[in-house]
Structure formats: C-alpha cells, structure tokens
Enzyme design. Structure first.
Site, mmCIF file in Angstrom:
data_model
loop_
_atom_site.group_PDB
_atom_site.id
_atom_site.type_symbol
_atom_site.label_atom_id
_atom_site.label_comp_id
_atom_site.label_asym_id
_atom_site.label_seq_id
_atom_site.Cartn_x
_atom_site.Cartn_y
_atom_site.Cartn_z
ATOM 1 C CE LYS A 97 -4.256 -1.790 0.371
ATOM 2 N NZ LYS A 97 -4.325 -2.866 1.369
ATOM 3 C CD GLU A 119 -10.116 3.966 0.671
ATOM 4 O OE1 GLU A 119 -10.010 5.199 0.495
ATOM 5 O OE2 GLU A 119 -9.355 3.135 0.134
ATOM 6 C CB SER A 385 -0.060 -8.197 -1.251
ATOM 7 O OG SER A 385 -0.917 -9.041 -0.508
HETATM 8 C C1 LIG Z 1 -5.162 -4.024 1.109
HETATM 9 C C2 LIG Z 1 -4.485 -5.285 0.881
HETATM 10 C C3 LIG Z 1 -4.830 -6.106 -0.216
HETATM 11 C C4 LIG Z 1 -5.988 -5.828 -1.125
HETATM 12 O O1 LIG Z 1 -5.906 -4.632 -1.822
HETATM 13 P P1 LIG Z 1 -5.539 -4.581 -3.371
HETATM 14 O O2 LIG Z 1 -5.835 -3.177 -3.758
HETATM 15 O O3 LIG Z 1 -6.444 -5.550 -4.064
HETATM 16 O O4 LIG Z 1 -4.119 -4.934 -3.502
HETATM 17 C C5 LIG Z 1 -4.079 -7.245 -0.437
HETATM 18 N N1 LIG Z 1 -3.060 -7.590 0.379
HETATM 19 C C6 LIG Z 1 -2.706 -6.826 1.442
HETATM 20 C C7 LIG Z 1 -1.561 -7.262 2.290
HETATM 21 C C8 LIG Z 1 -3.407 -5.654 1.720
HETATM 22 O O5 LIG Z 1 -3.035 -4.918 2.775
#
Ligand SMILES: *Cc1c(COP(=O)(O)O)cnc(C)c1O
Length: 400
Positions: A97, A119, A385
């Site tokens: 993020k 948000e 992610s």
């Molecule tokens: C917020 C989040 C997501 C989902 O958001 P995307 O915009 O689809 O990437 C996925 N993995 C993690 C670790 C997150 O914090």
C-alpha cells in the site's frame, strides 16, 4: 467502435478513463473540480523529473525498495515447479500500500492540498496514509468500518500513534465499502483543501490509472530481478490476490501486453461462492457503478449493493477496479477465488514451508497453488502483498 481493437492502449484507459466498457468518472457535481484538477494534472506531475526524483528517493530510502524476489525452494519442490515470491511484505509498514501513498502524498503536495483523507479496510492503507502524512506533517483523517476497527485493532493503534484521526463507519456491514462512503462524504464537504488518497485501483478516473502507475514498480522490479535469476525477464504466471486490485495491477502492469504471461487474480470466496457470504466479484458481479466508476459489482437485480464477506478485511469489498473488470471480461486475466478456509490453510503452509507469515489477503493468492497444474519449467511469481502480523489474532483463533 470497439475500443478493444486499439492494441497499444487496450489495457490502459482512454482519455475518459475507460478500460473497454469499464471505468469513467461518475461523481457528484461538488467533486467535479477536484477530480478534474487531478485528471488534467496527474500525468504532467508524474512525468516531471523532480517528482520522479522525490518518488524514487522515497521508494528507496523510506519504503526500502527494491523489495527482494525470493526463490521459494521448498514450496517449489512441493508443487513441482519454480516459484518466486515478490516480497512486498518487506515494504515499510508491511504491505504494498505504501508505494501508492508515497506517490499520492507527493501529488497532494504538488496540488497544494493540506488535509488528507483515506478509507481503510484491514487498516494497511490507513497506516500507509498516516505514515506519509506524518512524514510530510499533513493532517490525516482515516475512515474505517467499525467491524474492521475491532478485527484490526493493532493497525488502529498504529494510525493513532502517528497522529491520524480514525473515524468509525457505522453503516451497512461496517466494513470497507461503508468506510469508502464516509470518505467520499467528507470529500464532498471539504472540496477545496482536501486530497482523498484512495487505496486501490478503484474510484473515478484518474485514480485507477494513477494508483496502477504508482504500484507498477512491483512488476518493473520483477522483470529485472527474474532476468538476473533466470536470464528471462518474463514469468509464465503471475499470481496476486484482489480486493480492489492494486497489488495485482502493480504485479501485472508491465506484463499486460505480453500474452505469454498468464495473469492470475484471486478473489475472496468467503464461506463459498454460493454461500451468500462471499466477496468474489468476478464470479457474482454484474456491471454497475460503485464509488465513482463503472465496473463489476455484487448487487441485487434492482441495483442494491450486496454486503460482501471475507475473513480478510482487505478483500471484503463488493467491487473490483475497472482494469480488472476489463481483464476478466476480455479473458486476458484468469480470475479465481479461494475460501476463508483455503486461505487459512495456505497461510499455515507458507509459514511452515518458507518461514514467512503472510497477510490473510495474501494467503488467498497462495491458495491457488493447489488449484492449478504446474510444470517443472514454469516460472511462477506470486505477489506476497503483505505480512501477517496484523492477522495474528485471527490465525490464533482459527488455526488450532
Ligand atoms: C489491502 C491489501 C490487499 C488488497 O488490496 P488490493 O488493492 O487488491 O491490492 C491485499 N493484500 C494486502 C496485504 C493488503 O493490505
């Protein structure tokens, strides 16, 4: 005219922000000036050399980029293929993020905005926004569903420690969709001095494109890192989880036009796609307008948004970004889903096999390893992610 015949920009939005039939900017008149200001200026700022220098410096020294591309040896052996993990969990604040919030705070500065709103679902975007606001000394207000504030309490504490004000959203399912509604309401009431840092590739044009460009650093790095490791810059498969779709957009971005690279997106099926408690938008959604753009969303026949469900707060959203709606309908991307249970099992597997505890969102991406046939010669890249620290309470409760 069929827009998808335009091959160079097929996966990039046209002047009005459309990816095929999805996208656009459906906004109340009160926001028109803000969105128009951003639309006419974002590319100019992003392409400016001083902006790029500030962005690259922060990505390197504040976020900690490049993040490693890690060869997962034991997982590869288990599935009879070659698996690399793009370690976005090692970014400052623990998820991808922050790539976007660093970019957007620089954009807000260029636009002369003094007040930042956001948000958040799992709290990762809220934390990433609070972080860059503290870095720049800007006021920060984060809207978060009341239910998410309970299940992600450590992130609420982190935001407050960095000086952000966290405001609970108490309507609807008290999750991400409701927090987004509150943030939009705030923006309408403060159109002059406020920049809204949207946390995914959703919202009115130009947000989906701007956020995808900031996150595209993920696939930019994958290319040279995979080339260093294998001599070939192209994976055979890229896998990422999708809430709104920003980590997936970033991981896919530089491979969109390379048709030999299979793009696999994984949504949250909650308790099962047909259980009535799911967030699998591509499986259940129909075209509609949510939060400023036309995309696929989960809705009733008369257009009421269906309350989504997922064990992971970051995937608990009834829509997806317009790029993903287009990749899905054009069949450029393969959209799969994983249940709460499958995600928990995958989180446990990754923890024990590689010594990495993933975020619950991320665990959905790993759950598809079991759903595909792999060849020894495949070069599979999974976007890791985020890290799982914020989800420990859920893991401790569910994994006994
Ligand atoms: C917020 C989040 C997501 C989902 O958001 P995307 O915009 O689809 O990437 C996925 N993995 C993690 C670790 C997150 O914090």
């Amino acid at each position: 005219m069929n827009k998808s015949t335009n091959s160079i920009s097929e996966f990039h939005p046209d002047h009005h922000g459309y990816y095929g039939m999805f996208g656009g900017a459906f906004i109340p008149e009160m926001l028109y000036r803000n969105v128009e200001e951003l639309r006419t200026q974002y590319l100019q700022h992003m392409n400016d050399a001083s902006f790029q220098k500030d962005f690259q410096d922060l990505l390197r020294d504040f976020v900690g980029r490049p993040t490693p591309l890690f060869y997962a040896k034991r997982l590869s052996e288990k599935y009879g293929t070659q698996i690399w993990l793009k370690r976005e969990d090692l970014c400052h604040t623990g998820a991808h993020k922050v790539n976007n919030t660093v970019g957007q705070i620089l954009m807000a500065e260029r636009l002369g905005k003094k007040r930042i709103i956001a948000e958040t679902g799992a709290g990762q975007h809220g934390v990433a926004t609070a972080t860059v606001c503290a870095l720049k000394g800007l006021e920060c207000i984060v809207y978060m569903g009341e239910k998410d504030m309970q299940r992600q309490a450590p992130n609420v504490a982190r935001m407050r420690m960095m000086g952000a004000k966290v405001v609970p959203a108490t309507s609807g399912s008290k999750t991400l969709k409701d927090a987004t509604n509150e943030a939009i309401r705030d923006w309408i009431n403060h159109p002059e001095d406020t920049h809204y840092i949207i946390g995914s590739v959703v919202g009115p044009h130009p947000y989906p494109d701007m956020v995808a460009r900031f996150q595209s650093v993920i696939s930019e790095e994958i290319k040279w890192q995979l080339k260093d490791a294998t001599g070939n810059e192209e994976p055979t498969h890229v896998i990422a989880c999708v809430g709104g779709g920003s980590n997936a957009a970033g991981a896919f971005y530089h491979f969109l036009e390379s048709v030999s690279v299979e793009l696999i997106a994984v949504e949250a099926a909650g308790e099962g796609v047909d259980s009535g408690k799911s967030a699998a938008t591509t499986a259940l959604g129909t075209p509609g307008i949510l939060h400023g753009s036309k995309s696929l969303l989960m809705q009733t026949a008369d257009g009421q948004v269906v309350e989504p469900h997922s064990i992971s707060a970051g995937l608990d959203y009834p829509g997806i970004g317009p790029l993903h709606a287009h990749l899905h309908t054009s069949k450029r991307g393969k959209y799969l889903h994983a249940t709460d249970e499958e995600a928990l099992e995958a989180a446990s597997e990754l923890s024990r096999t590689e010594g990495i505890i993933p975020a619950l969102e991320t665990a959905h991406a790993f759950a598809v390893l079991k759903k595909m046939q792999w060849k020894p010669s495949d070069r599979v890249v999974i976007c890791l992610s985020g890290r799982g620290d914020k989800d420990l309470a859920t893991y401790m409760e569910k994994l006994k």
